[in-house]
Write a protein that holds these residues in place. Structure first.
Motif, PDB file in Angstrom:
ATOM      1  N   GLU A 178      32.893  13.688  26.905  1.00  0.00           N
ATOM      2  CA  GLU A 178      33.610  12.709  26.090  1.00  0.00           C
ATOM      3  C   GLU A 178      32.678  12.099  25.058  1.00  0.00           C
ATOM      4  OE1 GLU A 178      35.942   9.730  28.061  1.00  0.00           O
ATOM      5  OE2 GLU A 178      36.340  11.060  29.759  1.00  0.00           O
ATOM      6  N   LEU A 179      33.228  11.833  23.899  1.00  0.00           N
ATOM      7  CA  LEU A 179      32.491  11.186  22.824  1.00  0.00           C
ATOM      8  C   LEU A 179      32.450   9.686  23.113  1.00  0.00           C
ATOM      9  CD1 LEU A 179      31.398  11.817  19.843  1.00  0.00           C
ATOM     10  CD2 LEU A 179      33.547  10.784  19.128  1.00  0.00           C
ATOM     11  N   ILE A 180      31.274   9.098  23.117  1.00  0.00           N
ATOM     12  CA  ILE A 180      31.110   7.671  23.410  1.00  0.00           C
ATOM     13  C   ILE A 180      30.274   7.031  22.306  1.00  0.00           C
ATOM     14  CG2 ILE A 180      30.231   5.972  25.077  1.00  0.00           C
ATOM     15  CD1 ILE A 180      32.477   7.658  26.236  1.00  0.00           C
ATOM     16  N   PHE A 181      30.741   5.885  21.806  1.00  0.00           N
ATOM     17  CA  PHE A 181      29.963   5.142  20.816  1.00  0.00           C
ATOM     18  C   PHE A 181      28.870   4.351  21.515  1.00  0.00           C
ATOM     19  CE2 PHE A 181      33.845   5.770  18.388  1.00  0.00           C
ATOM     20  CZ  PHE A 181      33.314   6.181  17.176  1.00  0.00           C
ATOM     21  N   LYS A 182      27.662   4.393  20.947  1.00  0.00           N
ATOM     22  CA  LYS A 182      26.536   3.634  21.487  1.00  0.00           C
ATOM     23  C   LYS A 182      26.736   2.164  21.162  1.00  0.00           C
ATOM     24  CE  LYS A 182      21.533   3.307  21.369  1.00  0.00           C
ATOM     25  NZ  LYS A 182      20.321   3.741  20.720  1.00  0.00           N
ATOM     26  N   GLU A 183      26.516   1.339  22.155  1.00  0.00           N
ATOM     27  CA  GLU A 183      26.605  -0.107  21.954  1.00  0.00           C
ATOM     28  C   GLU A 183      25.228  -0.717  22.137  1.00  0.00           C
ATOM     29  OE1 GLU A 183      29.964  -2.127  23.785  1.00  0.00           O
ATOM     30  OE2 GLU A 183      30.796  -0.168  24.318  1.00  0.00           O
ATOM     31  N   VAL A 230      33.320  -1.575  19.378  1.00  0.00           N
ATOM     32  CA  VAL A 230      33.595  -0.230  19.885  1.00  0.00           C
ATOM     33  C   VAL A 230      33.694  -0.290  21.403  1.00  0.00           C
ATOM     34  CG1 VAL A 230      32.475   0.974  17.969  1.00  0.00           C
ATOM     35  CG2 VAL A 230      31.138   0.395  19.982  1.00  0.00           C
ATOM     36  N   LYS A 231      34.472   0.634  21.937  1.00  0.00           N
ATOM     37  CA  LYS A 231      34.602   0.734  23.395  1.00  0.00           C
ATOM     38  C   LYS A 231      34.910   2.192  23.706  1.00  0.00           C
ATOM     39  CE  LYS A 231      37.016  -1.042  27.385  1.00  0.00           C
ATOM     40  NZ  LYS A 231      38.080  -1.910  27.874  1.00  0.00           N
ATOM     41  N   GLY A 232      33.990   2.845  24.375  1.00  0.00           N
ATOM     42  CA  GLY A 232      34.182   4.263  24.689  1.00  0.00           C
ATOM     43  C   GLY A 232      34.288   5.092  23.429  1.00  0.00           C
ATOM     44  N   ASN A 233      35.456   5.710  23.225  1.00  0.00           N
ATOM     45  CA  ASN A 233      35.678   6.525  22.031  1.00  0.00           C
ATOM     46  C   ASN A 233      36.580   5.812  21.019  1.00  0.00           C
ATOM     47  OD1 ASN A 233      38.079   6.718  23.504  1.00  0.00           O
ATOM     48  ND2 ASN A 233      38.488   8.805  22.824  1.00  0.00           N
ATOM     49  N   GLU A 234      36.628   4.489  21.083  1.00  0.00           N
ATOM     50  CA  GLU A 234      37.509   3.708  20.214  1.00  0.00           C
ATOM     51  C   GLU A 234      36.714   2.761  19.316  1.00  0.00           C
ATOM     52  OE1 GLU A 234      40.129   1.511  22.726  1.00  0.00           O
ATOM     53  OE2 GLU A 234      41.072   3.313  23.553  1.00  0.00           O
ATOM     54  N   ILE A 235      37.234   2.590  18.099  1.00  0.00           N
ATOM     55  CA  ILE A 235      36.738   1.573  17.174  1.00  0.00           C
ATOM     56  C   ILE A 235      37.891   0.601  16.979  1.00  0.00           C
ATOM     57  CG2 ILE A 235      35.851   1.081  14.866  1.00  0.00           C
ATOM     58  CD1 ILE A 235      35.035   4.070  14.713  1.00  0.00           C
ATOM     59  N   THR A 239      26.576   5.227  16.106  1.00  0.00           N
ATOM     60  CA  THR A 239      25.920   6.323  16.806  1.00  0.00           C
ATOM     61  C   THR A 239      26.790   6.721  17.993  1.00  0.00           C
ATOM     62  OG1 THR A 239      23.774   5.453  16.147  1.00  0.00           O
ATOM     63  CG2 THR A 239      23.789   7.012  17.977  1.00  0.00           C
ATOM     64  N   VAL A 240      26.931   8.032  18.197  1.00  0.00           N
ATOM     65  CA  VAL A 240      27.734   8.533  19.302  1.00  0.00           C
ATOM     66  C   VAL A 240      26.909   9.468  20.176  1.00  0.00           C
ATOM     67  CG1 VAL A 240      29.911   8.372  18.029  1.00  0.00           C
ATOM     68  CG2 VAL A 240      28.626  10.491  17.984  1.00  0.00           C
ATOM     69  N   PHE A 241      27.360   9.640  21.392  1.00  0.00           N
ATOM     70  CA  PHE A 241      26.753  10.623  22.287  1.00  0.00           C
ATOM     71  C   PHE A 241      27.862  11.205  23.158  1.00  0.00           C
ATOM     72  CE2 PHE A 241      26.402   6.484  24.303  1.00  0.00           C
ATOM     73  CZ  PHE A 241      26.787   6.715  25.609  1.00  0.00           C
TER      74      PHE A 241
END
Length: 89
Positions: free
Chosen positions: A60-65, A71-76, A53-55
């Motif tokens: 900036e695109l951020i992955f939900k943790e 994931v970290k920020g916009n990185e997998i 899930t992203v927001f």
């Protein structure tokens, strides 16, 4: 030939191996029928689905943790690989 891998086989050796395997295990199937059956079996295998899930935060695109992958920020992070997802303007 027992020490060879598939990559070591010549085209003729590989084709011969397939023909022998089909004779021994699949009787009268033609190569086309064999590969059609193999494709059908492969399609039936369950595939794992990983949902992320992203927001957007400050544009900036951020992955939900927490997430099912690291994931970290916009990185997998996948092993020694990093997938960086950038939002197009």
């Amino acid at each position: 030939m027992s020490d060879k891998t598939f990559a070591d086989l010549t085209k003729e050796e590989f084709e011969g191996l397939l023909k022998n395997m089909m004779k021994e295990h699949f009787h009268d199937l033609s190569p086309s029928e064999f590969f059609t059956a193999l494709d059908a079996i492969s399609e039936e295998q369950p595939q794992e689905i990983i949902e992320l899930t992203v927001f957007l935060k400050n544009g900036e695109l951020i992955f939900k943790e927490p997430a099912p992958l690291f994931v970290k920020g916009n990185e997998i992070h996948l092993g020694d690989k990093r997938l960086v997802i950038n939002l197009a303007p």
